[in-house]
Design a protein around this motif. Structure first.
Motif, PDB file in Angstrom:
ATOM      1  N   ARG A  43       0.748  -1.317   0.038  1.00  0.00           N
ATOM      2  CA  ARG A  43       0.040  -0.116   0.162  1.00  0.00           C
ATOM      3  C   ARG A  43       0.785   1.327   0.021  1.00  0.00           C
ATOM      4  O   ARG A  43       0.425   2.326  -0.257  1.00  0.00           O
ATOM      5  CB  ARG A  43      -0.953   0.057   1.216  1.00  0.00           C
ATOM      6  CG  ARG A  43      -0.336   0.064   2.678  1.00  0.00           C
ATOM      7  CD  ARG A  43      -1.398   0.197   3.765  1.00  0.00           C
ATOM      8  NE  ARG A  43      -0.457  -0.113   4.924  1.00  0.00           N
ATOM      9  CZ  ARG A  43       0.049   0.658   5.682  1.00  0.00           C
ATOM     10  NH1 ARG A  43       0.177   2.035   5.066  1.00  0.00           N
ATOM     11  NH2 ARG A  43       0.699   0.496   6.968  1.00  0.00           N
ATOM     12  N   THR A  85      -6.386   9.084  -1.335  1.00  0.00           N
ATOM     13  CA  THR A  85      -5.635   8.794   0.010  1.00  0.00           C
ATOM     14  C   THR A  85      -4.357   8.050  -0.707  1.00  0.00           C
ATOM     15  O   THR A  85      -4.288   7.040  -1.405  1.00  0.00           O
ATOM     16  CB  THR A  85      -6.615   7.741   0.505  1.00  0.00           C
ATOM     17  OG1 THR A  85      -7.906   8.089   0.922  1.00  0.00           O
ATOM     18  CG2 THR A  85      -5.810   7.064   1.728  1.00  0.00           C
ATOM     19  N   GLY A 130      -1.615   5.469   0.332  1.00  0.00           N
ATOM     20  CA  GLY A 130      -1.461   4.249   1.269  1.00  0.00           C
ATOM     21  C   GLY A 130      -0.698   4.298   2.420  1.00  0.00           C
ATOM     22  O   GLY A 130      -0.797   3.959   3.255  1.00  0.00           O
ATOM     23  N   GLU A 134      -2.902  -0.070   7.719  1.00  0.00           N
ATOM     24  CA  GLU A 134      -3.298  -1.095   7.132  1.00  0.00           C
ATOM     25  C   GLU A 134      -4.891  -1.418   7.098  1.00  0.00           C
ATOM     26  O   GLU A 134      -5.415  -1.596   6.240  1.00  0.00           O
ATOM     27  CB  GLU A 134      -2.320  -2.433   7.680  1.00  0.00           C
ATOM     28  CG  GLU A 134      -2.825  -3.659   6.590  1.00  0.00           C
ATOM     29  CD  GLU A 134      -1.906  -3.458   5.378  1.00  0.00           C
ATOM     30  OE1 GLU A 134      -2.263  -3.755   4.128  1.00  0.00           O
ATOM     31  OE2 GLU A 134      -0.674  -3.118   5.448  1.00  0.00           O
ATOM     32  N   TRP A 187      -6.601   1.197   5.046  1.00  0.00           N
ATOM     33  CA  TRP A 187      -6.519   0.759   3.871  1.00  0.00           C
ATOM     34  C   TRP A 187      -7.426  -0.207   3.310  1.00  0.00           C
ATOM     35  O   TRP A 187      -7.932  -0.250   2.292  1.00  0.00           O
ATOM     36  CB  TRP A 187      -4.982   0.636   3.397  1.00  0.00           C
ATOM     37  CG  TRP A 187      -4.695   0.431   2.021  1.00  0.00           C
ATOM     38  CD1 TRP A 187      -4.426  -0.884   1.568  1.00  0.00           C
ATOM     39  CD2 TRP A 187      -4.443   1.452   1.120  1.00  0.00           C
ATOM     40  NE1 TRP A 187      -3.982  -0.719   0.203  1.00  0.00           N
ATOM     41  CE2 TRP A 187      -4.384   0.822  -0.019  1.00  0.00           C
ATOM     42  CE3 TRP A 187      -4.895   2.595   0.745  1.00  0.00           C
ATOM     43  CZ2 TRP A 187      -4.134   1.236  -1.340  1.00  0.00           C
ATOM     44  CZ3 TRP A 187      -4.470   3.400  -0.494  1.00  0.00           C
ATOM     45  CH2 TRP A 187      -4.116   2.652  -1.642  1.00  0.00           C
TER      46      TRP A 187
END
Length: 453
Positions: free
Chosen positions: A335, A352, A354, A359, A362
């Motif tokens: 990400r 957005t 990453g 996590e 995301w």
């Protein structure tokens, strides 16, 4: 030009010239940034970006070629604007002024600004804005001209002119107006209407009278064509008994659209729609340009890579960051190297990085986007940093910061003019967007044949 790199040439200028530029910027930054819309509590750059002629031309060439590939990707799937909306699952009501039967042709590429980031000197097209409503032309001209005038007034004249080796690019406003007049078929005595709307968040455009004042450069340029430019509140537009669009006592021959129609519902928009349907007025640009700008079309280019000729494949790999439609199977990817974007978003809304979220955050965002099918995942560009000095618009404090830039080559009739630059400031923030505090800037071209060699 294929081997040219896009690099700020400030550091290659003679030390004495750099010293004068720095001193002038610290003293005259208000003059150089006058009239530029910005949010309160802003940091203003004290100098422009400085590019060589080849780098300036390369940014435009990359933007133009990417636009051509975007149109080709659309045409491999559909033929009309309405079919494109269907292919992108975009509701027709989101585009109240769009003619669904309008064919997709190169005519729709009349006005575009790519968002270009530079990685190790290589320009990368992260978005394409293909629409009459693109911003930046006025700012690109204004900032470049004002910095150039500061230097012309106060730097000693050299062999390259009054501002030494620095010159302004071709005027974006001039190029825009020439293309608009041609596109709409305006003639001497025509009335070009600019429907004025309220733009919250930008102090200079929050008041309708100030907005009309902001359009003054366009009104001035219209005089050269014998075209009267009229700024008039969108919500006060009416029709006469011949279905002609009226702005008070003025009958509009053409309309320059700066707004997103779906956000401006009301009697004035209804009047404009009826005039367009009746064919009594033309609009620059037709709303069919908007869906061509959808970022999912960049993903189509990557999907179609095997169908492209070798030169185009190499161009895409070099100049378009890898882009896909956001799907759940991307959860296994790193990400921190990705950015999630809504396909039809603008102004940084919904974007957005990453690396800026956890996590779990995301995962939730990506699954929601995948369910909608209207977002893209794009490889993050590791943008080159450019060091600028900034002045705070309230306190006058001077700070230096190395920041990433987004270059916006202004293309009208597929020809390059000025470059609208946005970049980060000393204020912390991940996204480079003027609504979120990024600085507006422009480009001066370094003419000296020895600079940068």
């Amino acid at each position: 030009m294929a081997d040219a790199l896009v690099v700020d040439l400030y550091d290659t200028l003679p030390e004495e010239l750099r010293g004068r530029i720095d001193a002038l910027g610290r003293e005259h930054w208000r003059r150089a940034n006058a009239g530029v819309p910005r949010v309160a509590d802003s940091w203003c750059p004290t100098r422009p970006l400085m590019l060589g002629p080849e780098a300036h031309a390369l940014v435009g060439a990359v933007a133009d070629r990417a636009a051509g590939l975007v149109l080709d990707a659309c045409l491999r799937r559909v033929a009309t604007a309405g079919e494109l909306l269907d292919a992108l699952s975009m509701p027709r009501e989101q585009f109240p002024l769009l003619d669904p039967a309008q064919p997709l042709t190169e005519r729709l590429l009349t006005s575009l600004r790519a968002d270009v980031m530079v990685e190790r000197g290589v320009p990368k097209v992260v978005e394409l804005n293909i629409d009459g409503a693109i911003g930046g032309a006025i700012e690109a001209d204004l900032i470049a001209a004002q910095f150039h005038q500061v230097y012309a007034d106060l730097l000693p004249a050299g062999p390259h002119g009054p501002a030494g080796p620095l010159r302004t690019p071709p005027s974006a406003v001039d190029a825009f107006f020439a293309e608009l007049v041609s596109f709409l078929g305006l003639t001497d005595g025509s009335c070009l209407l600019v429907p004025v709307f309220r733009e919250d968040g930008l102090d200079a455009l929050a008041d309708l009278d100030d907005f009309i004042g902001f359009l003054a450069p366009m009104a001035e340029r219209g005089k050269a064509y014998g075209v009267g430019v009229v700024g008039y509140p969108l919500d006060e537009l009416t029709l006469d008994d011949r279905q002609r669009l009226r702005a008070g006592e003025q009958i509009a021959d053409g309309v320059f659209r700066l707004f997103m129609p779906v956000e401006q519902a009301g009697a004035g928009l209804d009047a404009l729609e009826r005039a367009l349907r009746a064919g009594t007025v033309g609009m620059y640009t037709p709303e069919a340009t908007s869906p061509v700008s959808d970022k999912r079309v960049l993903a189509w280019i990557w999907e179609d890579l095997p169908l492209l000729d070798p030169a185009d494949r190499e161009f895409v790999r070099r100049h378009v960051p890898h882009t896909t439609i956001a799907r759940a199977d991307a959860l296994g990817e790193d990400r921190t190297s990705l950015v999630l974007k809504p396909g039809d978003g603008y102004g940084g809304a919904g974007v957005t990085l990453g690396r800026s979220v956890t996590e779990e955050e995301w995962r939730e965002l990506l699954l929601a986007a995948a369910a909608k099918g209207d977002h893209i995942l794009q490889r993050v560009v590791d943008a080159d940093l450019v060091t600028f000095e900034f002045a705070h618009d309230t306190t006058g404090e001077i700070r230096s910061a190395a920041v990433p830039c987004v270059l916006g080559p202004m293309m009208y009739g597929r020809e390059l003019s000025g470059v609208y630059v946005r970049h980060a400031t000393p204020r912390p923030g991940e996204l480079i967007n003027t609504h979120q505090g990024a600085a507006s800037n422009s480009v001066l071209i370094v003419e000296s044949p020895t600079v940068g060699r």
